[in-house]
Motif scaffolding. Structure first.
Motif, PDB file in Angstrom:
ATOM      1  N   SER A 177      -4.255   5.998  -0.335  1.00 48.68           N
ATOM      2  CA  SER A 177      -3.201   5.134  -0.848  1.00 48.68           C
ATOM      3  C   SER A 177      -3.724   4.250  -1.981  1.00 48.68           C
ATOM      4  O   SER A 177      -4.930   4.120  -2.172  1.00 48.68           O
ATOM      5  CB  SER A 177      -2.621   4.266   0.273  1.00 48.68           C
ATOM      6  OG  SER A 177      -3.627   3.494   0.880  1.00 48.68           O
ATOM      7  N   ILE A 211      -2.711   0.389  -4.127  1.00 47.93           N
ATOM      8  CA  ILE A 211      -1.955  -0.862  -4.041  1.00 47.93           C
ATOM      9  C   ILE A 211      -1.057  -0.969  -5.270  1.00 47.93           C
ATOM     10  O   ILE A 211      -1.522  -0.813  -6.401  1.00 47.93           O
ATOM     11  CB  ILE A 211      -2.920  -2.080  -3.982  1.00 47.93           C
ATOM     12  CG1 ILE A 211      -3.857  -1.963  -2.783  1.00 47.93           C
ATOM     13  CG2 ILE A 211      -2.141  -3.394  -3.967  1.00 47.93           C
ATOM     14  CD1 ILE A 211      -3.165  -1.968  -1.442  1.00 47.93           C
ATOM     15  N   HIS A 221       1.012   5.387  -0.010  1.00 46.30           N
ATOM     16  CA  HIS A 221       0.295   6.651   0.166  1.00 46.30           C
ATOM     17  C   HIS A 221       0.649   7.552  -1.012  1.00 46.30           C
ATOM     18  O   HIS A 221       1.826   7.823  -1.252  1.00 46.30           O
ATOM     19  CB  HIS A 221       0.690   7.337   1.475  1.00 46.30           C
ATOM     20  CG  HIS A 221       0.131   6.681   2.674  1.00 46.30           C
ATOM     21  ND1 HIS A 221       0.827   5.716   3.378  1.00 46.30           N
ATOM     22  CD2 HIS A 221      -1.060   6.829   3.293  1.00 46.30           C
ATOM     23  CE1 HIS A 221       0.079   5.314   4.397  1.00 46.30           C
ATOM     24  NE2 HIS A 221      -1.066   5.964   4.371  1.00 46.30           N
ATOM     25  N   ASP A 261      -2.596   4.325   8.863  1.00 46.22           N
ATOM     26  CA  ASP A 261      -3.718   3.824   8.076  1.00 46.22           C
ATOM     27  C   ASP A 261      -4.538   4.950   7.456  1.00 46.22           C
ATOM     28  O   ASP A 261      -5.443   4.695   6.670  1.00 46.22           O
ATOM     29  CB  ASP A 261      -4.630   2.943   8.936  1.00 46.22           C
ATOM     30  CG  ASP A 261      -3.950   1.646   9.333  1.00 46.22           C
ATOM     31  OD1 ASP A 261      -3.014   1.223   8.629  1.00 46.22           O
ATOM     32  OD2 ASP A 261      -4.344   1.068  10.356  1.00 46.22           O
ATOM     33  N   HIS A 283       7.256  -0.274  -4.653  1.00 45.56           N
ATOM     34  CA  HIS A 283       7.202   0.423  -3.370  1.00 45.56           C
ATOM     35  C   HIS A 283       8.565   0.453  -2.702  1.00 45.56           C
ATOM     36  O   HIS A 283       8.964   1.456  -2.115  1.00 45.56           O
ATOM     37  CB  HIS A 283       6.174  -0.237  -2.447  1.00 45.56           C
ATOM     38  CG  HIS A 283       5.816   0.604  -1.280  1.00 45.56           C
ATOM     39  ND1 HIS A 283       6.273   0.342  -0.018  1.00 45.56           N
ATOM     40  CD2 HIS A 283       5.051   1.728  -1.200  1.00 45.56           C
ATOM     41  CE1 HIS A 283       5.798   1.258   0.808  1.00 45.56           C
ATOM     42  NE2 HIS A 283       5.055   2.114   0.126  1.00 45.56           N
ATOM     43  N   ARG A 293       0.866  -1.172   0.000  1.00 45.44           N
ATOM     44  CA  ARG A 293       0.000   0.000   0.000  1.00 45.44           C
ATOM     45  C   ARG A 293       0.905   1.225   0.000  1.00 45.44           C
ATOM     46  O   ARG A 293       1.765   1.383   0.859  1.00 45.44           O
ATOM     47  CB  ARG A 293      -0.888  -0.010   1.238  1.00 45.44           C
ATOM     48  CG  ARG A 293      -1.877   1.120   1.290  1.00 45.44           C
ATOM     49  CD  ARG A 293      -2.698   1.001   2.521  1.00 45.44           C
ATOM     50  NE  ARG A 293      -1.808   1.057   3.671  1.00 45.44           N
ATOM     51  CZ  ARG A 293      -2.108   1.640   4.803  1.00 45.44           C
ATOM     52  NH1 ARG A 293      -3.282   2.170   4.979  1.00 45.44           N
ATOM     53  NH2 ARG A 293      -1.258   1.665   5.790  1.00 45.44           N
TER      54      ARG A 293
END
Length: 111
Positions: free
Chosen positions: A31, A33, A9, A27, A39, A7
């Protein structure tokens, strides 16, 4: 099984801490995936720069994400992934505008 996605952001969490709230929860924030490899290696250059506002941070993050599709060798798959990613990024910008409207409209935060 090895985790293959992450995930990310949009705008990066570090910049969310600067422009949305210093104590924003991991959390929170918008964001998308993406593949774990992207990432880990390619999408956090926005953390290396000092931006004046959330919009600049989002722009840089989106640029990094869109450039990642160039790493896909198969042109048909690259085009499909690029289209899906563009749709996700448009949604991410809209969500940032919805949830963080005040921060999105601040042009310059620093003197």
């Amino acid at each position: 099984m090895k985790k293959r996605t992450a995930r990310h952001h949009v705008g990066t969490h570090a910049n969310n801490e600067n422009f949305i709230a210093f104590n924003i929860h991991r959390d929170a924030g918008v964001s998308v995936i993406i593949p774990q490899e992207w990432h880990k290696y390619f999408v956090h250059t926005a953390n290396a720069f000092e931006f004046d506002n959330l919009r600049q941070s989002l722009f840089w993050s989106i640029r990094d994400l869109r450039n990642c599709t160039n790493r896909i060798a198969d042109p048909v798959l690259r085009k499909e992934v690029h289209q899906d990613l563009n749709a996700a990024l448009i949604q991410a910008v809209r969500l940032n505008e919805q949830y963080f409207a005040e921060q999105m409209h601040q042009r310059i935060l620093k003197p």
